[in-house]
Scaffold this motif. Sequence first.
Motif, mmCIF file in Angstrom:
data_model
loop_
_atom_site.group_PDB
_atom_site.id
_atom_site.type_symbol
_atom_site.label_atom_id
_atom_site.label_comp_id
_atom_site.label_asym_id
_atom_site.label_seq_id
_atom_site.Cartn_x
_atom_site.Cartn_y
_atom_site.Cartn_z
ATOM 1 N N ASP A 152 -3.679 8.488 -10.013
ATOM 2 C CA ASP A 152 -2.750 7.637 -9.267
ATOM 3 C C ASP A 152 -1.310 8.051 -9.580
ATOM 4 N N LEU A 153 -1.035 8.304 -10.847
ATOM 5 C CA LEU A 153 0.298 8.742 -11.246
ATOM 6 C C LEU A 153 0.623 10.116 -10.659
ATOM 7 N N CYS A 154 -0.365 11.017 -10.643
ATOM 8 C CA CYS A 154 -0.156 12.336 -10.035
ATOM 9 C C CYS A 154 0.266 12.201 -8.579
ATOM 10 N N VAL A 186 0.858 -1.182 0.000
ATOM 11 C CA VAL A 186 0.000 0.000 0.000
ATOM 12 C C VAL A 186 0.888 1.224 0.000
ATOM 13 N N MET A 187 0.595 2.175 -0.893
ATOM 14 C CA MET A 187 1.271 3.466 -0.866
ATOM 15 C C MET A 187 0.202 4.511 -0.627
ATOM 16 N N VAL A 188 0.537 5.514 0.170
ATOM 17 C CA VAL A 188 -0.479 6.490 0.537
ATOM 18 C C VAL A 188 0.067 7.901 0.463
ATOM 19 N N SER A 189 -0.866 8.823 0.263
ATOM 20 C CA SER A 189 -0.629 10.226 0.601
ATOM 21 C C SER A 189 -1.819 10.615 1.437
ATOM 22 N N CYS A 190 -2.324 11.831 1.268
ATOM 23 C CA CYS A 190 -3.547 12.194 1.977
ATOM 24 C C CYS A 190 -4.725 11.411 1.436
ATOM 25 N N GLY A 191 -4.577 10.693 0.345
ATOM 26 C CA GLY A 191 -5.736 10.100 -0.304
ATOM 27 C C GLY A 191 -5.613 8.625 -0.529
ATOM 28 N N GLY A 192 -5.614 8.192 -1.801
ATOM 29 C CA GLY A 192 -5.900 6.820 -2.134
ATOM 30 C C GLY A 192 -4.799 5.835 -1.847
ATOM 31 N N ALA A 193 -5.177 4.565 -1.737
ATOM 32 C CA ALA A 193 -4.219 3.476 -1.625
ATOM 33 C C ALA A 193 -3.812 3.072 -3.030
ATOM 34 N N LEU A 194 -2.559 2.820 -3.250
ATOM 35 C CA LEU A 194 -2.051 2.541 -4.572
ATOM 36 C C LEU A 194 -1.528 1.118 -4.628
ATOM 37 N N ALA A 195 -2.270 0.246 -5.286
ATOM 38 C CA ALA A 195 -1.800 -1.119 -5.426
ATOM 39 C C ALA A 195 -0.563 -1.127 -6.320
ATOM 40 N N ALA A 196 0.450 -1.859 -5.945
ATOM 41 C CA ALA A 196 1.723 -1.806 -6.649
ATOM 42 C C ALA A 196 2.155 -3.204 -7.070
ATOM 43 N N PRO A 197 1.772 -3.655 -8.261
ATOM 44 C CA PRO A 197 2.189 -4.976 -8.716
ATOM 45 C C PRO A 197 3.708 -5.073 -8.829
ATOM 46 N N ALA A 198 4.197 -6.310 -8.927
ATOM 47 C CA ALA A 198 5.634 -6.536 -8.862
ATOM 48 C C ALA A 198 6.362 -5.979 -10.083
ATOM 49 N N MET A 231 -8.809 10.859 -5.003
ATOM 50 C CA MET A 231 -8.771 9.774 -4.021
ATOM 51 C C MET A 231 -9.330 8.473 -4.586
ATOM 52 N N LYS A 232 -9.540 8.443 -5.870
ATOM 53 C CA LYS A 232 -10.093 7.299 -6.598
ATOM 54 C C LYS A 232 -11.480 6.910 -6.100
ATOM 55 N N GLY A 233 -12.260 7.944 -5.739
ATOM 56 C CA GLY A 233 -13.668 7.758 -5.444
ATOM 57 C C GLY A 233 -14.501 8.092 -6.672
ATOM 58 N N ASN A 234 -15.740 7.606 -6.687
ATOM 59 C CA ASN A 234 -16.560 7.808 -7.882
ATOM 60 C C ASN A 234 -17.985 8.269 -7.593
ATOM 61 N N TYR A 235 -18.352 8.474 -6.328
ATOM 62 C CA TYR A 235 -19.768 8.637 -5.994
ATOM 63 C C TYR A 235 -19.917 9.720 -4.944
ATOM 64 N N LEU A 236 -20.924 10.585 -5.105
ATOM 65 C CA LEU A 236 -21.108 11.703 -4.190
ATOM 66 C C LEU A 236 -22.578 11.907 -3.863
ATOM 67 N N TRP A 237 -22.855 12.098 -2.565
ATOM 68 C CA TRP A 237 -24.118 12.679 -2.129
ATOM 69 C C TRP A 237 -23.838 14.148 -1.829
ATOM 70 N N PRO A 238 -24.520 15.070 -2.497
ATOM 71 C CA PRO A 238 -24.182 16.486 -2.338
ATOM 72 C C PRO A 238 -24.778 17.092 -1.075
ATOM 73 N N MET A 256 -11.070 6.382 1.906
ATOM 74 C CA MET A 256 -11.048 6.206 0.458
ATOM 75 C C MET A 256 -9.912 5.288 0.035
ATOM 76 N N ALA A 257 -8.775 5.370 0.717
ATOM 77 C CA ALA A 257 -7.671 4.464 0.407
ATOM 78 C C ALA A 257 -8.082 3.016 0.644
ATOM 79 N N MET A 258 -8.742 2.783 1.761
ATOM 80 C CA MET A 258 -9.160 1.427 2.090
ATOM 81 C C MET A 258 -10.249 0.948 1.143
ATOM 82 N N ALA A 259 -11.131 1.854 0.712
ATOM 83 C CA ALA A 259 -12.221 1.466 -0.178
ATOM 84 C C ALA A 259 -11.701 0.980 -1.526
ATOM 85 N N TRP A 260 -10.600 1.547 -1.983
ATOM 86 C CA TRP A 260 -10.056 1.092 -3.263
ATOM 87 C C TRP A 260 -9.567 -0.350 -3.172
#
Length: 863
Positions: free
Chosen positions: A153-155, A17-29, A230-237, A477-481
């Motif tokens: 994710d690249l950003c 797992v790689m993190v910043s303030c946001g998403g978890a980044l899966a890192a294949p070998a 954060m690699k989220g896709n859904y919002l309740w406003p 959001m990181a965990m949700a990914w």
Amino acid sequence: MVFSRRSLLGSAAVSAVMVSCGGALAAPAMREGFMLVSRGRPVNVLIDGEADQAVQHVAQSFAADLERVCGNKALLMKGLPVAASGPLVLVAVKGQSGLIDRLIAAGKLSIGDLDGQWEAFRRIVVSHPFPGVPRALVIVGSDRRGAVFGTYDLCERMGVSPWHWFADVPVARRADLVLDIPMGLSRPKVRYRGFFINDEDPCLSGWAAKKFGGVNAAMYAHVFELLLRMKGNYLWPAMWGKAFALDDPQSMVLADAMGVVMGNSHHEPMLRAQAEWHRGAKDGKRGGPWDYTRNAENLRDFWRGGIERMMSKGDGKGYDSLVTVGMRGDGDEAMAEGTATELLERIVHDQRAIIAEVTKRPADQQPQVWALYKEVQDYYDKGMKVPDDVILLFADDNWGQIRRVPKPGAPKRKGGQGIYYHFDYVGVPRNYKWINTNQIEKVWQQMDLAYRRDARAMWIVNVGDIKPMEYPLGFFMAMAWDPDAMTPAALAAYPQRWAEATFGAGQAAEIGALITRYSQYAARRKPELINQDTFPLGGIRADGLDGGAFGDLVAQWDALEADMNAVRGRLAADQLDAYYQLIEFPIAAMANLYRMYYAAAWNKLLASRNDPRANYFANQVEASFARDSDLTRRYHSINNGKWDGMMAQVHMNYVIWNDPTQQTMPSIMRVGADTPADRQNMRPAFVAPAGAPEDTIALEAVDFTRAQHGKGLRWTSIPHLGHAKGAVLALPQGQAPTGQSDAVSLDYDITVKRAGPARIILHLAPTLDTSSGQGETPGGRIGVSVDDAPMQVLQAHLEATGGAQDTPAKKLWAEAVCDNLLRLTADVGALAQGRHRVRIWRLDDNMVLQKLVIEPASPPPQT
């Protein structure tokens, strides 16, 4: 220089797992290096000339991020120029890109594993992809959001935090930047992932009015970008008196263009904001009472308008939306007395008929969700049937304890199940809206349980005003990914990695420890539930004043604030705004609040005894109250007033569950005339509390002597979860009950100094029985025994509520969530002096043990 995101995070474990303030980044070998910046010049960015709008938006963001990193503009190309040259990054969607088709036809790209995937992406480094282009990094999505997530994710990997705008997190400049690019497939494990802006008055609403002229598309542009980064896709406003699609019609258009799936909250069906019903139906739809038994025709007409608006895009598909179905009462109240199962089934049936008629396709082709919130869960428990394609959205108790999840082995649903969780709440036993009081360790425990029990279709969290929930929201959001990647080891590493990605490696360990200590202290009791009478004072003693438990807590906050100030002094100037928002303000404000109420407690006690030292504490109350305002003013002034209004929430001196009308200082009393000496820093000497009686034994749950694993379960310590060192869980979660014969247990060796009757008090997190109402034996059980005595079964009888505390189980729940602690007691009879073995037995899932206290039992009454 060459920089790799992996080297910046500095751990081999980052491959999980790689993190910043946001998403978890899966890192294949499989990885390959790619230079994004060389001698201050960024690579070019390429998209198809007719790329989806979401791809266009993310490509623009990526180009802007490259400029943030190196200081020079990146060229964004729409379509491949005839005279292309130099390396480039191509962002595209498989099946929608002539450029991708060209690479596949030339045998330079093989991406068959993207077929049929949801929001998946791959990144591939291609040599000589086009004439004049020596190398290209190809980001290709299985769909448009896959391309968006692969790019953001690249950003994040190149050092741009998802919170670069929403928390002013600075971007480190790089003259050269090479990243090791993971080459494998990445995709989300939870289908819909997002958050709910709620309880947004006065803070977010007031801020948005000053910053953008209202809660409009200009504001939502930043919200949508944050969500997608954060690699989220859904919002309740936002929904307090607001109508997302009506207040600014461009908000809905922009959400769809950027790739955000829009919905409405748990009590706003059919893409209609509740505020629309109360505005006199300005769009021509009829009004009347919000009551389906008396006003069904008008309600159907109103709901039809929501679906018609969704389809007004004119492409036959409509704006990307997930429709809430069902119905609650007006104002987010219960719809009817009792359990109106048949009525609600009819409502859902009629709503789906509207969906099918307006969209001109079967209802099961339009994503829908039914929220089992508060009393609506009763309908589910009592057998209400909902079409199999509708997502069942289970909820927590508004305080972080999930109420229901699918039972082990439950049949699969086409729509699946999800979780609606809370970081913020308006309701009993007390509103909590001011500041972050959420432990990521608790969030992990509850959401891991949900995931293991197949709640994987949707995770959505109520975040109030978004700020100041940056830290737990980023974690959620990181965990949700990828919940599988958020192992206990990754959880333990998360704070430091978050701090490193946010503030750099230099102070990461210390900042990670600060945010962990803060979260633990703040979670013990919501600040809205604290006043001068909350914690015990030790009393007045001949050699000074004994601060008791209250004094211990204040000392912890004092030490934390001192450590926070020390770290601040070592940060760069461009990091201080983010540090103030994410670290300094929460710690300083909470420490100050504790000191204010502590001083008010001493003032009250001393004044009642006519002790002139009361005046010293009166002065301290006044000073702390003034400092609270100063801290808020500073927050509102940082970055040229960018966040003016965001911390305007009243947070002192609650007397009922709801907000006070204004911020007021605790009452103080003075003894005699206020002299200059009273106003000097004459803090009396404080004496440490006497502590627990000598015969009391207190053990941290993580300090067990022996662990007996079994039935596929393994005891695991989760540091910091709860009030002290941590808690112990039998993992994996989500498993069926075990019995005494399974012997899944923990041993604690103790030494009793004085013989006599004793009791054992277990301190647990206030979790709920997630299986009741599903035809099972009520859960919430844990076993305890001493030596070879029979096991006693202790059971948590907590009943979450949104209404009056009218049963013992509801009263106990209210006490437990206020204390963020549940105590279960076992009388274990007479214990002889000497060594004994206390054994804790795992019986039911979701029992989170934090501490054991063995103390003398009260002697029986004399007769």
